[in-house]
Each structure stands twice: as C-alpha cells, then as structure tokens.
Design a protein around this motif. Structure first.
Motif, short mmCIF file in Angstrom:
data_model
loop_
_atom_site.label_atom_id
_atom_site.label_comp_id
_atom_site.label_asym_id
_atom_site.label_seq_id
_atom_site.Cartn_x
_atom_site.Cartn_y
_atom_site.Cartn_z
N TYR A 24 96.08 36.35 32.27
CA TYR A 24 96.14 34.88 32.19
C TYR A 24 95.21 34.32 33.26
N VAL A 46 101.49 40.14 31.35
CA VAL A 46 100.77 40.16 32.63
C VAL A 46 101.71 40.70 33.71
N ARG A 47 101.14 41.16 34.82
CA ARG A 47 102.00 41.68 35.89
C ARG A 47 102.58 40.50 36.68
N ILE A 65 103.16 43.89 30.29
CA ILE A 65 102.15 44.26 29.29
C ILE A 65 102.77 45.19 28.24
N MET A 83 89.48 47.02 34.50
CA MET A 83 90.89 47.40 34.40
C MET A 83 91.32 47.78 32.98
N SER A 105 87.25 40.00 24.49
CA SER A 105 86.17 39.00 24.52
C SER A 105 84.87 39.57 25.07
N PRO A 128 84.09 33.79 23.32
CA PRO A 128 83.50 32.47 23.54
C PRO A 128 82.25 32.64 24.40
N GLY A 132 85.99 29.99 30.71
CA GLY A 132 87.27 29.53 30.19
C GLY A 132 87.47 28.02 30.30
P1 NDP Z 1 90.08 36.97 35.31
O1 NDP Z 1 89.74 37.80 36.48
O2 NDP Z 1 89.89 35.49 35.40
O3 NDP Z 1 91.60 37.22 34.87
C1 NDP Z 1 92.13 38.49 34.79
C2 NDP Z 1 93.60 38.45 34.48
O4 NDP Z 1 94.07 39.80 34.40
C3 NDP Z 1 94.45 37.76 35.53
O5 NDP Z 1 95.48 37.06 34.89
C4 NDP Z 1 95.02 38.94 36.32
O6 NDP Z 1 96.31 38.66 36.84
C5 NDP Z 1 95.20 39.98 35.25
N1 NDP Z 1 95.19 41.35 35.77
C6 NDP Z 1 94.26 41.94 36.54
N2 NDP Z 1 94.57 43.22 36.78
C7 NDP Z 1 95.75 43.44 36.14
C8 NDP Z 1 96.60 44.58 36.01
N3 NDP Z 1 96.29 45.73 36.58
N4 NDP Z 1 97.74 44.44 35.27
C9 NDP Z 1 98.04 43.27 34.70
N5 NDP Z 1 97.29 42.17 34.78
C10 NDP Z 1 96.17 42.26 35.50
O7 NDP Z 1 89.23 37.59 34.09
P2 NDP Z 1 88.34 36.81 33.00
O8 NDP Z 1 89.19 35.86 32.26
O9 NDP Z 1 87.08 36.33 33.64
O10 NDP Z 1 87.90 38.01 32.05
C11 NDP Z 1 88.76 38.54 31.07
C12 NDP Z 1 87.90 39.10 29.95
O11 NDP Z 1 87.15 38.05 29.33
C13 NDP Z 1 86.89 40.15 30.39
O12 NDP Z 1 86.80 41.13 29.39
C14 NDP Z 1 85.59 39.35 30.47
O13 NDP Z 1 84.43 40.12 30.32
C15 NDP Z 1 85.77 38.42 29.29
N6 NDP Z 1 84.95 37.20 29.33
C16 NDP Z 1 84.92 36.44 30.45
C17 NDP Z 1 84.16 35.28 30.48
C18 NDP Z 1 84.15 34.40 31.68
O14 NDP Z 1 83.36 33.44 31.69
N7 NDP Z 1 84.95 34.60 32.71
C19 NDP Z 1 83.35 34.84 29.32
C20 NDP Z 1 83.55 35.67 28.16
C21 NDP Z 1 84.29 36.81 28.21
P3 NDP Z 1 96.64 38.54 38.42
O15 NDP Z 1 96.71 37.07 38.70
O16 NDP Z 1 97.97 39.21 38.51
O17 NDP Z 1 95.55 39.25 39.17
#
Ligand code: NDP
Ligand code: MG
Length: 326
Positions: A24, A46-47, A65, A83, A105, A128, A132
């Motif tokens: 998230y 999510v964790r 998850i 991850m 994505s 997208p 975000g």
């Molecule tokens: P973020 O870093 O913003 O978010 C990652 C999320 O994953 C957080 O909610 C985090 O929670 C959670 N998370 C991380 N590690 C773990 C774990 N070990 N177990 C459970 N939850 C975990 O990532 P993005 O949204 O930027 O990217 C997500 C995907 O989207 C990727 O594949 C990226 O390539 C793709 N993407 C991203 C774009 C962008 O502009 N950012 C554009 C298009 C695609 P916590 O708060 O607990 O750390």
C-alpha cells in the motif's frame, strides 16, 4: 501500436472476483482506491506498520499477505520490485491455487526470474505510466493516466480480458492503453528511468548547478535556472511537444538549444546509452541491483544521505519554503 480505450474493455469480467493488492505504497494506494471507486472488490495484503495503518484508515479490509492471497482471485503485487521474489516464495506461492491470477505493474520479477510462476495461473501486467499520485489525481478528475497491459502467461484464456478490465477500473483506458510484452515494458522502463528521467536528468541538473556556483554565481539563482525552471519546460513539451516549447521560449533560447545542446550531449552519450540498454537486456543491471538489495542496500542508503548534503538540495529546500503559498 493500437491504442485501447474504454469501449474495448469490459468491467464485468471482474464481477464476483476479489483483487488483493499487496503493498500500500505509491502505486498500491492509488490503484486500490481507483479500483474500489469503480466497484471492484479490493482487499489489501501488507505487513503490520505504516502501510497497514494507512489502508485501514482508508477503509479497506487489511490482512497479512498470506491471508489476502488465500482470499483473492487476482493477486496484484505492488511491493518494491526487489521484494517480489522473497515475498512470493514465503507468503504467496504456498497459498496460490490453480486458476488464480498474478498481476503486477512492472515486469522486473518475471523477466529476471525472481518469480517463476506455476503454469496453472495467469500472469498479467497493468502498468500506469505515471507515479501513484498522478494516477489517483487524474482518476478523481474523471480522466485517467495512460498505461500498458501485458500477458506473460494465459492459463485460463481470460488473462488479457482481466488485464483490460483492471486497466479500465483504474481509469487507464480513459487515458489510453498500449498492449506490449513483459520484456518490452521492463527493458524500456528501466532504460527510461536510468538514462533520461532519473539518471540523466538529475545528473544534467547537478552539473549545470555546480558549474554556475563553482564560477561564483549565487546558488539561489543557479537553482532557479537549472532545476526549478525545468518543470516549466517539461510541462510545455508534455502539452505540445518540443516545437511547442520552442515556440514559447525566446528565439535566443531556441538558438542556444541548437547551438549548444549537441556540444553538451555529444554522440558518445548515445553510445553509452546503448551500453546501458545492453546491461539492462542482458540482466547485468538486474543482477547488480538484486545483489545490492540483498546485502542490505547499503550503497543505496549512503547515496541517499550524500544527495541530501548536495548544495542544490540544501538551497532548493530553502527556496521552496520561501516561495510557498502562505
Ligand atoms: P512503494 O515503495 O511505494 O510501496 C511498497 C509497499 O510494499 C509499501 O506498502 C510497503 O509497506 C510494502 N512492503 C515492502 N516490503 C514488504 C514486505 N517485505 N512485506 C510486506 N509488505 C512490504 O512501492 P511502489 O508503489 O513505488 O512500487 C510498487 C510496484 O509498482 C513496483 O513493482 C514498481 O516497479 C511499480 N511501479 C511503480 C511506479 C512508481 O511511480 N512508483 C510506476 C509504475 C509501476 P511498508 O510501509 O510496510 O514498508
Ligand atoms: Mg517507469
């Protein structure tokens, strides 16, 4: 390439289905909120921590998850790319059953094989082409961010329809969607961010800023010239292309572009871009990045801290606070 719009996508494909958005963060929040607003049943996996609390706050059903994977038909993995592999092995794979779908994505995990999916699930991409915040903002304005869809594996025969329906639910088909392969999306995305958008642009700005301050010009002015104004230029290109931008800037600025641009970005830069593309396509970049991530991302964290000390960042912070709307 054909551009796919709303009329080519059928939301009813998602009727009765549950989508688990895993993660998230930037994308997870934006995509989950848009799909929910389109009437899709979305749950969040999510964790415990900041993201868990944010999703709960936004009114979602939030769980681990593993539980989200058990409950959902479509598992949309929006965790950090590095991850995907470890979380897939530990929490997703043991709870995945035939006929479910894995979505993402960005194709990194599949193309570089940190996830090797079982043959009896669909694997799709709904990506997208924007951060975000932008995805959510344009959706709320009644439009949509453009995007890509791709099918990596079609076990049910419904994979593409499902990707299109998710794209529609996120507003992407309103902006326009292109269909591509996982490899095309992954290689092009990495190339763009490394050579032009992030790497490339940031280094260009820093060199410009440093050249001016090292020559004794005020840092505040250097920040305006080499960093702040970049947004205004890019906005014009976004709106109407390079010629539109050139028609708005002065003749002097346009002449400077033709006169000096090729002296700064000489053809050897393009040769190095070709080498970068080869490192991406051959998996060398992915191998290096995963090694860094798996050893605690120490270099990444050191670079982050170092950038915070760069005079362009220090003076930028000061300037932005002075010019904030009060
Ligand atoms: P973020 O870093 O913003 O978010 C990652 C999320 O994953 C957080 O909610 C985090 O929670 C959670 N998370 C991380 N590690 C773990 C774990 N070990 N177990 C459970 N939850 C975990 O990532 P993005 O949204 O930027 O990217 C997500 C995907 O989207 C990727 O594949 C990226 O390539 C793709 N993407 C991203 C774009 C962008 O502009 N950012 C554009 C298009 C695609 P916590 O708060 O607990 O750390
Ligand atoms: Mg990108």
């Amino acid at each position: 390439m054909d551009i796919i719009h709303d009329n080519a996508a059928d939301l009813s494909v998602l009727n009765g289905k549950t989508i688990a958005v895993l993660g998230y963060g930037a994308q997870g929040r934006a995509q989950a909120l848009c799909m929910r607003d389109s009437g899709v049943n979305v749950i969040i996996g999510v964790r415990p921590g900041k993201s868990f609390d944010a999703a709960t706050q936004d009114g979602f059903k939030v769980m681990s998850i593993a539980d989200a994977v058990k409950e959902a038909d479509i598992i949309h993995i929006l965790l950090p790319d590095e991850m995907h592999g470890p979380v897939f092995e530990a929490e997703i794979k043991p709870n995945l059953t035939a006929g479910k779908a894995l979505a993402c994505s960005h194709g990194f995990a599949y193309v570089f094989k940190t996830i090797v999916p079982p043959a009896d699930v669909d694997v799709i991409m709904v990506a997208p082409k924007g951060p975000g915040t932008e995805v959510r903002k344009v959706f709320e304005q009644g439009f949509g961010c453009p995007g890509l869809i791709a099918v990596f594996q079609d076990a049910t025969g419904k994979a593409k329809d499902m990707a299109l329906a998710m794209a529609k639910a996120e507003g992407l088909t309103r902006g326009g969607v292109l269909e591509c392969t996982f490899e095309q999306e992954t290689y092009e995305d990495l190339f763009g961010e490394q050579n032009v958008l992030c790497g490339g642009m940031v280094d260009l700005m820093k060199y410009g800023f440093e050249t001016l301050i090292e020559a004794g010009y005020p840092a505040e002015m250097a920040y305006f010239e080499c960093i702040h104004e970049a947004k205004l230029i890019v906005d014009l290109i976004y709106e109407g292309g390079i010629q539109k931008m050139n028609s708005v800037i002065s003749n002097t600025a346009e002449w400077g572009e033709y006169y000096n641009g090729p002296q700064i970005l000489t053809p050897d830069v393009k040769e190095r871009m070709k080498e970068s593309l080869k490192r991406i396509e051959s998996g060398v970049f992915a191998k290096d990045w995963l090694a860094e991530a798996n050893s605690g991302a120490k270099v990444l964290q050191a670079k982050r801290a170092e950038l915070g000390q760069h005079p362009a960042e220090v003076v930028g912070k000061k300037i932005r606070s002075l010019f904030e709307k009060h």
